[in-house]
Design a protein around this motif. Structure first.
Motif, PDB file in Angstrom:
ATOM      1  N   ILE A  99       0.865  -1.180   0.000  1.00  0.00           N
ATOM      2  CA  ILE A  99       0.000   0.000   0.000  1.00  0.00           C
ATOM      3  C   ILE A  99       0.898   1.225   0.000  1.00  0.00           C
ATOM      4  O   ILE A  99       1.678   1.434   0.939  1.00  0.00           O
ATOM      5  N   ASP A 100       0.812   2.012  -1.059  1.00  0.00           N
ATOM      6  CA  ASP A 100       1.640   3.219  -1.183  1.00  0.00           C
ATOM      7  C   ASP A 100       3.113   2.906  -0.933  1.00  0.00           C
ATOM      8  O   ASP A 100       3.820   3.630  -0.235  1.00  0.00           O
ATOM      9  N   GLY A 101       3.590   1.788  -1.484  1.00  0.00           N
ATOM     10  CA  GLY A 101       4.980   1.401  -1.353  1.00  0.00           C
ATOM     11  C   GLY A 101       5.343   0.727  -0.037  1.00  0.00           C
ATOM     12  O   GLY A 101       6.456   0.238   0.118  1.00  0.00           O
ATOM     13  N   GLN A 102       4.418   0.682   0.912  1.00  0.00           N
ATOM     14  CA  GLN A 102       4.666   0.055   2.212  1.00  0.00           C
ATOM     15  C   GLN A 102       4.176  -1.391   2.184  1.00  0.00           C
ATOM     16  O   GLN A 102       3.023  -1.645   1.835  1.00  0.00           O
ATOM     17  N   LYS A 103       5.057  -2.312   2.597  1.00  0.00           N
ATOM     18  CA  LYS A 103       4.705  -3.727   2.610  1.00  0.00           C
ATOM     19  C   LYS A 103       4.194  -4.122   3.990  1.00  0.00           C
ATOM     20  O   LYS A 103       4.701  -3.666   5.002  1.00  0.00           O
ATOM     21  N   SER A 104       3.184  -4.993   3.991  1.00  0.00           N
ATOM     22  CA  SER A 104       2.698  -5.591   5.237  1.00  0.00           C
ATOM     23  C   SER A 104       2.386  -7.053   4.960  1.00  0.00           C
ATOM     24  O   SER A 104       2.094  -7.440   3.829  1.00  0.00           O
ATOM     25  N   VAL A 105       2.485  -7.851   6.015  1.00  0.00           N
ATOM     26  CA  VAL A 105       2.206  -9.274   5.897  1.00  0.00           C
ATOM     27  C   VAL A 105       1.376  -9.696   7.090  1.00  0.00           C
ATOM     28  O   VAL A 105       1.632  -9.284   8.223  1.00  0.00           O
ATOM     29  N   ARG A 106       0.391 -10.499   6.820  1.00  0.00           N
ATOM     30  CA  ARG A 106      -0.386 -11.111   7.891  1.00  0.00           C
ATOM     31  C   ARG A 106      -0.517 -12.596   7.611  1.00  0.00           C
ATOM     32  O   ARG A 106      -0.668 -12.997   6.465  1.00  0.00           O
ATOM     33  N   ARG A 107      -0.412 -13.384   8.663  1.00  0.00           N
ATOM     34  CA  ARG A 107      -0.645 -14.827   8.553  1.00  0.00           C
ATOM     35  C   ARG A 107      -2.077 -15.059   8.989  1.00  0.00           C
ATOM     36  O   ARG A 107      -2.510 -14.556  10.028  1.00  0.00           O
ATOM     37  N   SER A 108      -2.787 -15.818   8.202  1.00  0.00           N
ATOM     38  CA  SER A 108      -4.204 -16.046   8.466  1.00  0.00           C
ATOM     39  C   SER A 108      -4.501 -17.526   8.543  1.00  0.00           C
ATOM     40  O   SER A 108      -3.891 -18.335   7.853  1.00  0.00           O
ATOM     41  N   SER A 109      -5.475 -17.843   9.375  1.00  0.00           N
ATOM     42  CA  SER A 109      -6.048 -19.181   9.373  1.00  0.00           C
ATOM     43  C   SER A 109      -7.537 -19.002   9.128  1.00  0.00           C
ATOM     44  O   SER A 109      -8.181 -18.153   9.744  1.00  0.00           O
ATOM     45  N   ALA A 110      -8.043 -19.783   8.188  1.00  0.00           N
ATOM     46  CA  ALA A 110      -9.437 -19.647   7.781  1.00  0.00           C
ATOM     47  C   ALA A 110     -10.095 -21.018   7.762  1.00  0.00           C
ATOM     48  O   ALA A 110      -9.523 -21.982   7.245  1.00  0.00           O
ATOM     49  N   GLU A 120     -16.777 -20.621  -5.091  1.00  0.00           N
ATOM     50  CA  GLU A 120     -15.827 -21.721  -5.263  1.00  0.00           C
ATOM     51  C   GLU A 120     -16.314 -23.012  -4.612  1.00  0.00           C
ATOM     52  O   GLU A 120     -15.558 -23.973  -4.495  1.00  0.00           O
ATOM     53  N   GLY A 121     -17.568 -23.022  -4.130  1.00  0.00           N
ATOM     54  CA  GLY A 121     -18.120 -24.225  -3.518  1.00  0.00           C
ATOM     55  C   GLY A 121     -17.818 -24.373  -2.039  1.00  0.00           C
ATOM     56  O   GLY A 121     -18.089 -25.425  -1.455  1.00  0.00           O
ATOM     57  N   VAL A 122     -17.234 -23.328  -1.430  1.00  0.00           N
ATOM     58  CA  VAL A 122     -16.975 -23.296   0.011  1.00  0.00           C
ATOM     59  C   VAL A 122     -17.265 -21.887   0.522  1.00  0.00           C
ATOM     60  O   VAL A 122     -17.187 -20.916  -0.227  1.00  0.00           O
ATOM     61  N   VAL A 123     -17.600 -21.807   1.817  1.00  0.00           N
ATOM     62  CA  VAL A 123     -17.807 -20.500   2.444  1.00  0.00           C
ATOM     63  C   VAL A 123     -16.843 -20.327   3.612  1.00  0.00           C
ATOM     64  O   VAL A 123     -16.453 -21.296   4.274  1.00  0.00           O
ATOM     65  N   TRP A 124     -16.467 -19.061   3.833  1.00  0.00           N
ATOM     66  CA  TRP A 124     -15.636 -18.691   4.976  1.00  0.00           C
ATOM     67  C   TRP A 124     -16.497 -18.789   6.230  1.00  0.00           C
ATOM     68  O   TRP A 124     -17.560 -18.190   6.299  1.00  0.00           O
ATOM     69  N   ARG A 125     -16.050 -19.537   7.227  1.00  0.00           N
ATOM     70  CA  ARG A 125     -16.769 -19.657   8.499  1.00  0.00           C
ATOM     71  C   ARG A 125     -16.089 -18.823   9.583  1.00  0.00           C
ATOM     72  O   ARG A 125     -16.744 -18.193  10.390  1.00  0.00           O
ATOM     73  N   GLN A 126     -14.756 -18.879   9.602  1.00  0.00           N
ATOM     74  CA  GLN A 126     -14.000 -18.070  10.558  1.00  0.00           C
ATOM     75  C   GLN A 126     -12.657 -17.735   9.942  1.00  0.00           C
ATOM     76  O   GLN A 126     -12.057 -18.548   9.245  1.00  0.00           O
ATOM     77  N   LEU A 127     -12.198 -16.517  10.222  1.00  0.00           N
ATOM     78  CA  LEU A 127     -10.912 -16.043   9.733  1.00  0.00           C
ATOM     79  C   LEU A 127     -10.204 -15.346  10.879  1.00  0.00           C
ATOM     80  O   LEU A 127     -10.810 -14.516  11.571  1.00  0.00           O
ATOM     81  N   GLN A 128      -8.954 -15.693  11.104  1.00  0.00           N
ATOM     82  CA  GLN A 128      -8.136 -14.977  12.079  1.00  0.00           C
ATOM     83  C   GLN A 128      -6.868 -14.512  11.386  1.00  0.00           C
ATOM     84  O   GLN A 128      -6.172 -15.307  10.752  1.00  0.00           O
ATOM     85  N   GLU A 129      -6.581 -13.210  11.516  1.00  0.00           N
ATOM     86  CA  GLU A 129      -5.401 -12.619  10.908  1.00  0.00           C
ATOM     87  C   GLU A 129      -4.443 -12.152  12.005  1.00  0.00           C
ATOM     88  O   GLU A 129      -4.887 -11.595  13.006  1.00  0.00           O
ATOM     89  N   THR A 130      -3.148 -12.370  11.777  1.00  0.00           N
ATOM     90  CA  THR A 130      -2.116 -11.949  12.723  1.00  0.00           C
ATOM     91  C   THR A 130      -1.017 -11.234  11.937  1.00  0.00           C
ATOM     92  O   THR A 130      -0.545 -11.749  10.918  1.00  0.00           O
ATOM     93  N   TRP A 131      -0.612 -10.053  12.406  1.00  0.00           N
ATOM     94  CA  TRP A 131       0.486  -9.321  11.749  1.00  0.00           C
ATOM     95  C   TRP A 131       1.768 -10.108  11.865  1.00  0.00           C
ATOM     96  O   TRP A 131       2.060 -10.708  12.897  1.00  0.00           O
ATOM     97  N   ILE A 132       2.574 -10.069  10.806  1.00  0.00           N
ATOM     98  CA  ILE A 132       3.912 -10.657  10.806  1.00  0.00           C
ATOM     99  C   ILE A 132       4.873  -9.514  10.494  1.00  0.00           C
ATOM    100  O   ILE A 132       4.648  -8.744   9.544  1.00  0.00           O
ATOM    101  N   ALA A 133       5.928  -9.407  11.268  1.00  0.00           N
ATOM    102  CA  ALA A 133       6.914  -8.352  11.043  1.00  0.00           C
ATOM    103  C   ALA A 133       7.588  -8.564   9.687  1.00  0.00           C
ATOM    104  O   ALA A 133       7.906  -9.685   9.305  1.00  0.00           O
ATOM    105  N   THR A 134       7.789  -7.470   8.959  1.00  0.00           N
ATOM    106  CA  THR A 134       8.518  -7.521   7.684  1.00  0.00           C
ATOM    107  C   THR A 134       9.881  -6.891   7.905  1.00  0.00           C
ATOM    108  O   THR A 134      10.066  -6.051   8.763  1.00  0.00           O
ATOM    109  N   GLU A 135      10.812  -7.341   7.087  1.00  0.00           N
ATOM    110  CA  GLU A 135      12.174  -6.814   7.237  1.00  0.00           C
ATOM    111  C   GLU A 135      12.475  -5.769   6.212  1.00  0.00           C
ATOM    112  O   GLU A 135      11.950  -5.675   5.198  1.00  0.00           O
TER     113      GLU A 135
END
Length: 135
Positions: A99-110, A120-135
């Protein structure tokens, strides 16, 4: 296509849609199709720990159309999935954004369940996102 492959395809295709939607390139009508990918009782835990429901997710997405610059990017990496029972799949993936040259990363479990009416024949039931530090 088996349930695991459908869930992986859902993650990849939904994020492709998000990139097009957030930059305003996706037509308005595509949101109605995309919104069917979220189960009515879906919950999302955002990286800051707040929890929102499916209606709040849809409202947030509808309001985000065209809010990002044309060079906004989303990519999905490190996608792993395993089936949990007969009709549920857990997918873990990393979502990279620029976003505007800034990188971010999140690890998600869905958590997904089978739904023939979803894009796609499946629905999202739960999603959890966690920030991951970028270097």
């Amino acid at each position: 296509m088996d349930l695991i492959e459908r869930a992986k395809a859902e993650v990849i295709n939904r994020h492709r849609f998000f990139a097009e939607w957030f930059t305003g390139r996706a037509p308005e009508a595509e949101m109605d199709v995309s919104a069917r990918a979220f189960a009515p009782d879906m919950r999302m835990i955002e990286p800051d720990g707040s929890m929102i429901d499916a209606d709040q997710v849809r409202t947030m997405l509808r309001g985000a159309r065209g809010k990002r610059a044309a060079d906004f990017e989303i990519t999905v990496e490190l996608i792993e999935a395993r089936q949990i029972g007969d009709d549920a799949v857990l997918v873990i993936y990393d979502e990279h954004q620029v976003i505007d040259g800034q990188k971010s990363v999140r690890r998600s479990s869905a958590l997904f369940s089978a739904d023939a009416e979803a894009p796609e024949g499946v629905v999202w039931r739960q999603l959890q996102e966690t920030w991951i530090a970028t270097e």
